[in-house]
Design a protein around this motif. Structure first.
Motif, PDB file in Angstrom:
ATOM      1  N   MET A 519       0.827  -1.202   0.000  1.00 16.08           N
ATOM      2  CA  MET A 519       0.000   0.000   0.000  1.00 16.08           C
ATOM      3  C   MET A 519       0.867   1.260   0.000  1.00 16.08           C
ATOM      4  O   MET A 519       0.473   2.300  -0.517  1.00 16.08           O
ATOM      5  N   ASP A 520       2.073   1.155   0.570  1.00 12.07           N
ATOM      6  CA  ASP A 520       2.963   2.312   0.594  1.00 12.07           C
ATOM      7  C   ASP A 520       3.327   2.770  -0.823  1.00 12.07           C
ATOM      8  O   ASP A 520       3.474   3.968  -1.074  1.00 12.07           O
ATOM      9  N   HIS A 521       3.460   1.831  -1.763  1.00  4.02           N
ATOM     10  CA  HIS A 521       3.734   2.194  -3.158  1.00  4.02           C
ATOM     11  C   HIS A 521       2.618   3.079  -3.711  1.00  4.02           C
ATOM     12  O   HIS A 521       2.877   4.087  -4.386  1.00  4.02           O
ATOM     13  N   THR A 522       1.376   2.678  -3.436  1.00  8.83           N
ATOM     14  CA  THR A 522       0.230   3.424  -3.958  1.00  8.83           C
ATOM     15  C   THR A 522       0.192   4.838  -3.380  1.00  8.83           C
ATOM     16  O   THR A 522      -0.079   5.808  -4.103  1.00  8.83           O
ATOM     17  N   ILE A 523       0.486   4.972  -2.081  1.00  8.16           N
ATOM     18  CA  ILE A 523       0.478   6.286  -1.429  1.00  8.16           C
ATOM     19  C   ILE A 523       1.589   7.169  -1.984  1.00  8.16           C
ATOM     20  O   ILE A 523       1.385   8.358  -2.264  1.00  8.16           O
ATOM     21  N   ILE A 524       2.785   6.611  -2.153  1.00  9.96           N
ATOM     22  CA  ILE A 524       3.905   7.386  -2.689  1.00  9.96           C
ATOM     23  C   ILE A 524       3.568   7.894  -4.091  1.00  9.96           C
ATOM     24  O   ILE A 524       3.789   9.074  -4.418  1.00  9.96           O
ATOM     25  N   SER A 525       3.029   7.027  -4.943  1.00  5.34           N
ATOM     26  CA  SER A 525       2.691   7.434  -6.311  1.00  5.34           C
ATOM     27  C   SER A 525       1.648   8.544  -6.312  1.00  5.34           C
ATOM     28  O   SER A 525       1.735   9.499  -7.102  1.00  5.34           O
ATOM     29  N   ARG A 526       0.645   8.448  -5.422  1.00  3.26           N
ATOM     30  CA  ARG A 526      -0.383   9.500  -5.347  1.00  3.26           C
ATOM     31  C   ARG A 526       0.254  10.827  -4.936  1.00  3.26           C
ATOM     32  O   ARG A 526      -0.039  11.877  -5.536  1.00  3.26           O
ATOM     33  N   LEU A 527       1.107  10.812  -3.919  1.00  3.99           N
ATOM     34  CA  LEU A 527       1.741  12.053  -3.459  1.00  3.99           C
ATOM     35  C   LEU A 527       2.609  12.664  -4.556  1.00  3.99           C
ATOM     36  O   LEU A 527       2.694  13.888  -4.690  1.00  3.99           O
ATOM     37  N   LEU A 528       3.248  11.808  -5.359  1.00  5.75           N
ATOM     38  CA  LEU A 528       4.080  12.323  -6.446  1.00  5.75           C
ATOM     39  C   LEU A 528       3.234  12.902  -7.586  1.00  5.75           C
ATOM     40  O   LEU A 528       3.717  13.725  -8.361  1.00  5.75           O
ATOM     41  N   TRP A 529       2.001  12.477  -7.701  1.00  4.10           N
ATOM     42  CA  TRP A 529       1.095  13.126  -8.659  1.00  4.10           C
ATOM     43  C   TRP A 529       0.849  14.579  -8.238  1.00  4.10           C
ATOM     44  O   TRP A 529       0.687  15.470  -9.076  1.00  4.10           O
ATOM     45  N   LYS A 530       0.876  14.802  -6.923  1.00  8.01           N
ATOM     46  CA  LYS A 530       0.591  16.142  -6.384  1.00  8.01           C
ATOM     47  C   LYS A 530       1.799  17.071  -6.427  1.00  8.01           C
ATOM     48  O   LYS A 530       1.652  18.301  -6.386  1.00  8.01           O
ATOM     49  N   GLY A 531       2.997  16.522  -6.480  1.00  6.46           N
ATOM     50  CA  GLY A 531       4.189  17.372  -6.484  1.00  6.46           C
ATOM     51  C   GLY A 531       5.460  16.545  -6.518  1.00  6.46           C
ATOM     52  O   GLY A 531       5.430  15.315  -6.604  1.00  6.46           O
TER      53      GLY A 531
END
Length: 602
Positions: A519-531
């Motif tokens: 799940m940490d992969h999914t969270i990291i990718s989402r945050l990188l979409w934001k900045g």
């Protein structure tokens, strides 16, 4: 990767990178090679791990004949520093974990190959493999009693020797190590060109011979002195005991010196001609391998900068000019008024062996408007009591406890959902932060709205020792396009220390937490979409690594026995990507992400 990261931290635009034969990194728009920053040797405690940093071009080219360095347990720690490019010639195939070592750093391992004069030779295989050599063992009656059986030859194998000067692409050697089981003098005589600019030579010598024609210290010293080297000292002295090996002896004494490693450095005249980077390389070897601090200081001090003084201070020879952490803590009163700006969520389960270091590192964060929230997941040891006791004098801590084990996933998720702040960060309960880590990373988010994740330089802890930086945990997620950053994370994320970045809580608005593998992969990718991801060189994240876990990944995530399917992870990733895109759905991007995920995480 280190070169890319340093360029990123300097705020420069991306450019083509090339690596030359000497391992030097050069970007297309730079006139000179990148000056790589390297950490000092490992430190025992985290406070000591605030290390002095060496800087030099390229890697330290190391030639290890007989694998006397590569076969030692300490070589793993040198590999993790990322500063050495090692060529190991292993005639008797002593190194059994070459592939593992190659994954940790640059190593070129050549079994059943040995340096020499280029002529064919014979490998004398002995009963004790440590005594196998191209030099023939002396007869048993000329051996010390402990070596009579060890040096008995059980086989003779043909082996070719390689001249040091004939190795294609090896223009020079920074550090040469020679064992005492092959003809060191012949190796030196066949390597004059390669050794012209060598910084340090280590030669293992015998004071009581075990093999025929073992060169004596005087012979080695004479050759090296004629070629610009000076004898420095004997290292790793080996002694022999004449006492019998008996169970009733309370202690053993060994007084006869039978061998040692002789160290040779450039003559004073040659040292004075070394450029800044070669002088720094020599200083780095002396410090990180031999713990020689006085000569290291002398070499650094010749630069006429403050580096010599900083080195002395960093290694405890000078009193630090700044107040100590404890002094600052005693004089500091922390005030939390209303809603904190920052929350650090610490999910905890059975961490009594490490929780004191985690709490101590948080108490060293000299910052107001922050809450450290610990959620103990019904630990079966004394973790909760220890954390409660250690944090009782600091109002910034809040220690809670679950009535039952809800699983690591829910414990992580609840910390985020049950807290309120502008910035948030998850901290591993066995991990630690450098002093003022939070203030440094918060400053990045305050000053740069394009940054979504701010974190420190990644270090590691294993078996109580700090090491690093950990190169495989450093990523370049600075692409201007959200889609490019997202795609890059999906394709490259492996070591997820960046999951423990400080981020803006609002960037997870609308995110659906699911209990899935990775799940940490999914969270990291989402945050990188934001900045973008931004590192702070003034902050260090110490992640603890374990050689073996007793429980499975599923058991830790769920808090019980059970199974988790990879397809759930794929679905979660794609579902969140679709939410991020909104009405501007990019089917091509979705299919590419899905393809990469399934190829990487089958």
């Amino acid at each position: 990767m280190r070169a890319i990261w340093q360029r990123y931290c300097e705020g420069k635009e991306p450019a083509a990178l090339t690596i030359d034969k000497q391992g030097e990194a050069r970007f297309a728009d730079d006139e000179h090679p990148m000056h790589l920053l390297h950490p000092a040797t490992e430190k025992t405690t985290l406070e000591e791990a605030e290390v002095f940093r060496f800087a030099f071009e390229g890697k330290i080219v190391t030639v290890d004949n007989g694998s006397i360095l590569t076969s030692t347990p300490g070589f793993t720690n040198l590999q993790k520093l990322g500063a050495f490019a090692t060529i190991a010639f292993d005639p008797s195939s002593k190194v059994k974990n070459a592939q593992q070592l190659q994954q940790q750093g640059e190593l070129h391992h050549y079994p059943h190959v040995v340096l020499g004069d280029g002529q064919d030779a014979t490998l004398h295989v002995c009963l004790d493999p440590a005594m196998s050599a191209t030099l023939e063992p002396l007869p048993a009656d000329e051996q010390l009693s402990g070596n009579k059986q060890a040096t008995r030859v059980i086989a003779r194998l043909p082996i070719s020797t390689l001249r040091l000067d004939d190795i294609e692409g090896l223009e020079s050697v920074d550090w040469l190590l020679l064992d005492n089981l092959n003809d060191s003098l012949a190796i030196l005589e066949s390597g004059e060109k390669a050794l012209a600019n060598t910084l340090l030579v280590q030669v293992r010598v015998n004071f009581f011979p075990t093999h025929q024609n073992q060169p004596e210290l005087t012979q080695i010293s004479h050759w090296l002195s004629r070629h610009g080297f000076s004898f420095y000292r004997l290292n790793n002295l080996q002694h022999y005991s004449h006492q019998p090996k008996r169970d009733d002896l309370l202690k053993q004494q060994a007084t006869q010196l039978i061998g040692a490693d002789a160290l040779f450095i450039p003559s004073q005249q040659r040292i004075e001609t070394l450029d800044t980077h070669r002088r720094a390389k020599l200083a780095f070897i002396l410090h990180s391998v031999y713990q020689i601090h006085d000569l290291t200081f002398s070499l650094l001090d010749q630069e006429k900068t403050s580096s010599g003084e900083k080195y002395l201070e960093s290694n405890g020879y000078l009193k630090k000019t700044n107040p100590t952490i404890n002094e600052k803590q005693k004089a500091r009163v922390y005030i939390n008024s209303g809603k904190p700006k920052i929350c650090i969520g610490v999910p905890v389960y059975n961490e009594e062996s490490h929780i004191h270091e985690t709490v101590a590192s948080l108490k060293r964060q000299n910052i107001d408007g922050i809450k450290f929230i610990f959620s103990d997941n019904a630990s079966t040891d004394k973790t909760y009591e220890i954390a409660k006791s250690l944090s009782s004098d600091d109002p910034r801590f809040e220690i809670t406890r679950n009535s039952e084990n809800v699983g690591a996933a829910d414990n992580f998720i609840n910390l985020f959902k049950d807290s309120s702040s502008e910035y948030f960060m998850w901290l591993g309960a066995h991990d630690c932060l450098s002093e003022n880590y939070i203030a440094e990373t918060a400053r990045i988010l305050d000053n740069n709205k394009s940054v979504s994740m701010a974190c420190g330089y990644p270090f590691g802890i294993m078996n109580g020792r700090a090491f690093g930086p950990v190169e495989e945990a450093i990523y370049d997620f600075k692409q201007p396009s959200p889609a490019d950053r997202y795609l890059s994370s999906v394709a490259t994320l492996s070591n997820c220390t960046v999951f423990h970045s400080l981020f803006r809580r609002k960037d997870l608005d609308g995110f659906e937490f699911r209990k899935t593998i990775s799940m940490d992969h999914t969270i990291i990718s989402r945050l990188l979409w934001k900045g973008i991801l931004q590192y702070s060189e003034n902050a260090k994240y110490f992640r603890r690594y374990f050689q073996k876990r007793e429980s499975t990944v599923e058991e830790r995530i769920l808090g019980r026995e059970g199974s988790l399917e990879r397809n759930d992870f794929f679905d979660h990733h794609i579902s969140d990507l679709e939410k991020l895109q909104g009405a501007q759905r990019n089917e091509k991007l979705i299919k590419k992400v899905e393809m990469i995920l399934k190829s990487r995480f089958k």
